[in-house]
Design a protein around this motif. Structure first.
Motif, PDB file in Angstrom:
ATOM      1  N   GLU A   1       0.826  -1.205   0.000  1.00 17.83           N
ATOM      2  CA  GLU A   1       0.000   0.000   0.000  1.00 17.83           C
ATOM      3  C   GLU A   1       0.864   1.260   0.000  1.00 17.83           C
ATOM      4  O   GLU A   1       0.532   2.244  -0.662  1.00 17.83           O
ATOM      5  N   ILE A   2       1.969   1.231   0.703  1.00 15.89           N
ATOM      6  CA  ILE A   2       2.867   2.385   0.771  1.00 15.89           C
ATOM      7  C   ILE A   2       3.772   2.433  -0.453  1.00 15.89           C
ATOM      8  O   ILE A   2       3.884   3.471  -1.114  1.00 15.89           O
ATOM      9  N   TYR A   3       4.430   1.333  -0.770  1.00 19.34           N
ATOM     10  CA  TYR A   3       5.405   1.314  -1.864  1.00 19.34           C
ATOM     11  C   TYR A   3       4.775   1.632  -3.220  1.00 19.34           C
ATOM     12  O   TYR A   3       5.373   2.310  -4.039  1.00 19.34           O
ATOM     13  N   PHE A   4       3.584   1.113  -3.474  1.00 17.01           N
ATOM     14  CA  PHE A   4       2.993   1.245  -4.802  1.00 17.01           C
ATOM     15  C   PHE A   4       1.853   2.253  -4.858  1.00 17.01           C
ATOM     16  O   PHE A   4       1.035   2.214  -5.780  1.00 17.01           O
ATOM     17  N   SER A   5       1.795   3.177  -3.924  1.00 17.77           N
ATOM     18  CA  SER A   5       0.751   4.198  -3.965  1.00 17.77           C
ATOM     19  C   SER A   5       1.082   5.246  -5.030  1.00 17.77           C
ATOM     20  O   SER A   5       2.247   5.513  -5.320  1.00 17.77           O
ATOM     21  N   GLY A   6       0.063   5.826  -5.619  1.00 14.85           N
ATOM     22  CA  GLY A   6       0.257   6.907  -6.576  1.00 14.85           C
ATOM     23  C   GLY A   6       1.017   6.528  -7.835  1.00 14.85           C
ATOM     24  O   GLY A   6       1.866   7.287  -8.299  1.00 14.85           O
ATOM     25  N   ASN A   7       0.763   5.372  -8.406  1.00 11.81           N
ATOM     26  CA  ASN A   7       1.398   4.914  -9.648  1.00 11.81           C
ATOM     27  C   ASN A   7       2.912   4.741  -9.543  1.00 11.81           C
ATOM     28  O   ASN A   7       3.603   4.760 -10.560  1.00 11.81           O
ATOM     29  N   GLN A   8       3.448   4.587  -8.346  1.00 15.16           N
ATOM     30  CA  GLN A   8       4.896   4.433  -8.212  1.00 15.16           C
ATOM     31  C   GLN A   8       5.417   3.178  -8.903  1.00 15.16           C
ATOM     32  O   GLN A   8       6.563   3.146  -9.318  1.00 15.16           O
ATOM     33  N   GLY A   9       4.582   2.169  -9.054  1.00 13.48           N
ATOM     34  CA  GLY A   9       5.016   0.939  -9.694  1.00 13.48           C
ATOM     35  C   GLY A   9       4.745   0.900 -11.186  1.00 13.48           C
ATOM     36  O   GLY A   9       5.130  -0.044 -11.869  1.00 13.48           O
ATOM     37  N   SER A  10       4.112   1.933 -11.725  1.00 19.57           N
ATOM     38  CA  SER A  10       3.805   1.973 -13.149  1.00 19.57           C
ATOM     39  C   SER A  10       5.055   2.302 -13.954  1.00 19.57           C
ATOM     40  O   SER A  10       5.773   3.259 -13.649  1.00 19.57           O
ATOM     41  N   LEU A  11       5.317   1.512 -14.981  1.00 21.35           N
ATOM     42  CA  LEU A  11       6.533   1.737 -15.775  1.00 21.35           C
ATOM     43  C   LEU A  11       6.477   3.039 -16.561  1.00 21.35           C
ATOM     44  O   LEU A  11       7.488   3.729 -16.698  1.00 21.35           O
ATOM     45  N   PHE A  12       5.311   3.407 -17.093  1.00 26.57           N
ATOM     46  CA  PHE A  12       5.223   4.598 -17.932  1.00 26.57           C
ATOM     47  C   PHE A  12       4.705   5.835 -17.210  1.00 26.57           C
ATOM     48  O   PHE A  12       4.937   6.949 -17.667  1.00 26.57           O
ATOM     49  N   PHE A  13       3.989   5.660 -16.104  1.00 27.05           N
ATOM     50  CA  PHE A  13       3.385   6.816 -15.460  1.00 27.05           C
ATOM     51  C   PHE A  13       3.732   6.955 -13.985  1.00 27.05           C
ATOM     52  O   PHE A  13       2.977   7.534 -13.215  1.00 27.05           O
TER      53      PHE A  13
END
Length: 176
Positions: free
Chosen positions: A18-30
């Motif tokens: 929930e913390i690491y991947f919040s706000g599209n942080q894990g999205s490759l393009f965005f």
């Protein structure tokens, strides 16, 4: 704060994801790292496409514009691919860490006035408070950066432990 305090964390993957991947942080393009480069590359590609469609309308002197925009597109694409690679490596490291949490039986923090120790299934990382350069205390997590970097979700510990950790970090980091 001279006595040692032990804070036991619940190593549930969802708390950390929930913390690491919040706000599209894990999205490759965005993700925050690649969003601007993606938009710039798309805009440059559209301009190049329009110029390519109307290339017959250019005189010999103006055909250099097509080559220049092609070069810009190539440059944007290279910078975007470097950023995508960086996000991909970060994502792979985070997933490897989350996989260790899935198998984790013991996840605890030991802290006193001098040292900060994180124990994950017997693998201990000990730092002196002076080893930390920066801290970030939010409502949902606490992050410490230095010799080792950590992120502790508030949901992974009791409210009283979270409050104690916040107080201890502020006290020890301000004393540096």
């Amino acid at each position: 704060m001279s006595e040692e305090k032990v804070i036991v964390l619940k190593p549930e993957r969802s708390y950390f994801e929930e913390i690491y991947f919040s706000g599209n942080q894990g999205s490759l393009f965005f993700s925050s790292t690649t969003r601007g480069k993606t938009v710039t590359t798309i805009i440059t590609a559209l301009i190049l496409l329009i110029l390519f469609l109307f290339r017959d309308e250019f005189s010999k002197e103006k055909s250099g514009i097509l080559y220049f925009v092609s070069f810009l597109f190539l440059l944007c694409a290279v910078f975007l691919s470097v950023s995508i690679n960086k996000v991909s490596r970060w994502k792979k490291q985070v997933n490897a860490y989350l996989n260790t949490l899935d198998r984790c039986k013991v996840y605890e923090i030991r802290l006193d006035g001098n040292f900060f120790t994180v124990n994950i299934d017997g693998e201990k990382e000990t730092s002196e408070w002076k080893d930390f350069a920066h801290f970030d205390i939010q409502e949902k997590y606490i992050a410490l950066e230095g010799k080792y970097s950590y992120m502790f979700p508030a949901a992974a510990m009791s409210k009283s432990d979270y409050q104690y950790l916040k107080k201890a970090i502020k006290q020890n980091m301000d004393d540096k």
